[in-house]
Design a protein around this motif. Structure first.
Motif, PDB file in Angstrom:
ATOM      1  N   GLN A   7      37.379  35.211  44.178  1.00 37.61           N
ATOM      2  CA  GLN A   7      36.163  35.576  45.126  1.00 37.61           C
ATOM      3  C   GLN A   7      36.147  37.117  45.372  1.00 37.61           C
ATOM      4  O   GLN A   7      34.867  37.749  45.322  1.00 37.61           O
ATOM      5  N   LEU A   8      37.309  37.755  45.351  1.00 36.81           N
ATOM      6  CA  LEU A   8      37.462  39.343  45.334  1.00 36.81           C
ATOM      7  C   LEU A   8      36.727  39.946  44.179  1.00 36.81           C
ATOM      8  O   LEU A   8      36.082  41.139  44.321  1.00 36.81           O
ATOM      9  N   LEU A   9      37.071  39.365  43.156  1.00 37.03           N
ATOM     10  CA  LEU A   9      36.775  39.905  41.737  1.00 37.03           C
ATOM     11  C   LEU A   9      35.212  39.672  41.937  1.00 37.03           C
ATOM     12  O   LEU A   9      34.359  40.828  41.437  1.00 37.03           O
ATOM     13  N   ALA A  10      34.567  38.708  41.998  1.00 29.59           N
ATOM     14  CA  ALA A  10      33.052  38.328  42.102  1.00 29.59           C
ATOM     15  C   ALA A  10      32.489  39.356  43.240  1.00 29.59           C
ATOM     16  O   ALA A  10      31.336  39.750  42.744  1.00 29.59           O
ATOM     17  N   ALA A  11      33.118  39.298  44.438  1.00 30.09           N
ATOM     18  CA  ALA A  11      32.336  40.324  45.321  1.00 30.09           C
ATOM     19  C   ALA A  11      32.407  41.927  44.663  1.00 30.09           C
ATOM     20  O   ALA A  11      31.439  42.646  45.035  1.00 30.09           O
ATOM     21  N   LEU A  12      33.514  42.139  44.066  1.00 33.18           N
ATOM     22  CA  LEU A  12      33.465  43.500  43.533  1.00 33.18           C
ATOM     23  C   LEU A  12      32.387  43.905  42.446  1.00 33.18           C
ATOM     24  O   LEU A  12      32.038  44.813  42.442  1.00 33.18           O
ATOM     25  N   GLN A  13      32.202  42.612  41.707  1.00 24.52           N
ATOM     26  CA  GLN A  13      31.276  42.966  40.527  1.00 24.52           C
ATOM     27  C   GLN A  13      29.901  43.070  41.111  1.00 24.52           C
ATOM     28  O   GLN A  13      29.003  43.814  40.600  1.00 24.52           O
ATOM     29  N   ARG A  14      29.731  42.450  42.249  1.00 27.51           N
ATOM     30  CA  ARG A  14      28.193  42.471  42.876  1.00 27.51           C
ATOM     31  C   ARG A  14      28.215  43.973  43.584  1.00 27.51           C
ATOM     32  O   ARG A  14      27.031  44.429  43.704  1.00 27.51           O
ATOM     33  N   ASP A  15      29.065  44.523  44.263  1.00 24.66           N
ATOM     34  CA  ASP A  15      29.209  45.654  45.026  1.00 24.66           C
ATOM     35  C   ASP A  15      30.479  46.432  45.106  1.00 24.66           C
ATOM     36  O   ASP A  15      31.207  45.846  45.980  1.00 24.66           O
ATOM     37  N   LEU A 149      30.977  39.617  34.734  1.00 30.74           N
ATOM     38  CA  LEU A 149      31.531  38.773  33.841  1.00 30.74           C
ATOM     39  C   LEU A 149      31.625  37.280  34.431  1.00 30.74           C
ATOM     40  O   LEU A 149      31.936  37.317  35.961  1.00 30.74           O
ATOM     41  N   PRO A 150      31.583  36.248  33.701  1.00 27.36           N
ATOM     42  CA  PRO A 150      31.639  34.847  34.450  1.00 27.36           C
ATOM     43  C   PRO A 150      33.169  34.783  34.759  1.00 27.36           C
ATOM     44  O   PRO A 150      34.133  35.484  34.202  1.00 27.36           O
ATOM     45  N   LEU A 151      33.509  34.217  36.080  1.00 27.32           N
ATOM     46  CA  LEU A 151      34.954  34.211  36.398  1.00 27.32           C
ATOM     47  C   LEU A 151      35.412  32.771  36.421  1.00 27.32           C
ATOM     48  O   LEU A 151      35.420  31.880  37.716  1.00 27.32           O
ATOM     49  N   PRO A 152      35.730  32.151  35.360  1.00 25.64           N
ATOM     50  CA  PRO A 152      36.070  30.740  35.148  1.00 25.64           C
ATOM     51  C   PRO A 152      37.520  30.607  35.853  1.00 25.64           C
ATOM     52  O   PRO A 152      38.275  31.806  36.146  1.00 25.64           O
ATOM     53  N   GLU A 153      37.942  29.580  36.128  1.00 29.68           N
ATOM     54  CA  GLU A 153      39.332  29.169  36.010  1.00 29.68           C
ATOM     55  C   GLU A 153      40.313  29.813  35.158  1.00 29.68           C
ATOM     56  O   GLU A 153      40.000  29.265  33.889  1.00 29.68           O
ATOM     57  N   LEU A 154      41.085  30.651  35.726  1.00 30.87           N
ATOM     58  CA  LEU A 154      42.168  31.269  34.638  1.00 30.87           C
ATOM     59  C   LEU A 154      43.352  30.836  34.613  1.00 30.87           C
ATOM     60  O   LEU A 154      44.012  30.381  35.759  1.00 30.87           O
ATOM     61  N   PRO A 155      44.139  30.513  33.564  1.00 30.43           N
ATOM     62  CA  PRO A 155      45.591  30.029  33.414  1.00 30.43           C
ATOM     63  C   PRO A 155      46.252  30.941  34.372  1.00 30.43           C
ATOM     64  O   PRO A 155      46.194  32.257  34.278  1.00 30.43           O
ATOM     65  N   GLN A 156      47.233  30.247  34.955  1.00 30.57           N
ATOM     66  CA  GLN A 156      48.302  31.125  35.807  1.00 30.57           C
ATOM     67  C   GLN A 156      49.639  31.160  35.046  1.00 30.57           C
ATOM     68  O   GLN A 156      49.914  30.201  34.370  1.00 30.57           O
ATOM     69  N   ASP A 157      50.154  32.373  34.824  1.00 27.00           N
ATOM     70  CA  ASP A 157      51.523  32.426  34.188  1.00 27.00           C
ATOM     71  C   ASP A 157      52.494  32.307  35.383  1.00 27.00           C
ATOM     72  O   ASP A 157      52.206  32.286  36.662  1.00 27.00           O
ATOM     73  N   ARG A 158      53.728  32.130  34.990  1.00 31.81           N
ATOM     74  CA  ARG A 158      54.693  31.927  36.214  1.00 31.81           C
ATOM     75  C   ARG A 158      54.851  33.061  37.321  1.00 31.81           C
ATOM     76  O   ARG A 158      54.991  32.862  38.492  1.00 31.81           O
ATOM     77  N   SER A 159      54.726  34.017  36.651  1.00 32.46           N
ATOM     78  CA  SER A 159      54.834  35.352  37.738  1.00 32.46           C
ATOM     79  C   SER A 159      53.722  35.223  38.800  1.00 32.46           C
ATOM     80  O   SER A 159      53.537  35.441  39.783  1.00 32.46           O
ATOM     81  N   ASP A 160      52.496  34.790  37.978  1.00 31.47           N
ATOM     82  CA  ASP A 160      51.200  34.935  39.135  1.00 31.47           C
ATOM     83  C   ASP A 160      51.381  33.749  39.877  1.00 31.47           C
ATOM     84  O   ASP A 160      50.901  33.882  41.310  1.00 31.47           O
ATOM     85  N   ALA A 161      52.056  32.687  39.528  1.00 33.90           N
ATOM     86  CA  ALA A 161      52.162  31.470  40.415  1.00 33.90           C
ATOM     87  C   ALA A 161      53.122  31.868  41.648  1.00 33.90           C
ATOM     88  O   ALA A 161      52.986  31.618  42.875  1.00 33.90           O
TER      89      ALA A 161
END
Length: 170
Positions: A7-15, A149-161
């Motif tokens: 959501q943050l990335l999508a908002a930044l892409q818009r503005d 860019l489209p923001l699909p569900e991205l895989p999480q690595d363990r550090s991201d989780a």
């Protein structure tokens, strides 16, 4: 990377100038939480840079086009280096890609008029000797443009989780 990050990335892409306070309200976090998440997204390379999207026509760059470049000897590494060096010094070349298919590279260009297009073609031809042929395509109408860019569900690595679990508390 979780839904709030997307959501943050999508908002930044818009503005890209949207305030942390507006972002925080939109995603249900504190200003500090938004700040931390954006800093993490930048440090991990999700946000490469922030820039302004300028209006070409107001700057007098009325011709937008693409150049399909064919090399003398296909995709040899030396050809790519020569093209990379040539386009680096040409501000009218907005983007440059080596590609598969009948062309070896595609350049996106913006110029004022046909005279500047001619000069650009001459500059490109004189800057190196690896190009065999250039086909120019002038854009007549723009139907969809932009860097989003489209923001699909991205895989999480363990550090991201692990970070996601910590960030939920923000």
């Amino acid at each position: 990377m979780d839904q709030i990050d997307r959501q943050l990335l999508a908002a930044l892409q818009r503005d890209a100038e949207i305030s942390h306070a507006v972002l925080a309200k939109a995603v249900g976090l504190s200003n500090a939480g938004v700040h931390k998440r954006l800093a993490r997204l930048r440090s991990k390379g999700y946000v490469q840079r922030t820039s302004a999207l300028l209006d070409r026509s107001k700057l007098g760059l009325d011709l937008l086009g693409f150049m399909l470049v064919t090399f003398h000897t296909n995709l040899r590494y030396e050809n790519q280096n020569a093209l990379r060096t040539a386009v680096a010094g040409i501000p009218q070349v907005l983007e440059c890609y080596t590609v598969t298919g009948t062309s070896d590279a595609i350049l996106k260009i913006a110029v004022r008029d046909h005279a500047e297009l001619r000069d650009l073609l001459q500059t490109l031809a004189q800057s190196q000797d690896v190009i065999d042929r250039v086909q120019t395509c002038i854009v007549l109408d723009e139907f969809k443009t932009g860097p989003d860019l489209p923001l699909p569900e991205l895989p999480q690595d363990r550090s991201d989780a692990t970070e996601a679990a910590v960030n939920r508390r923000d």
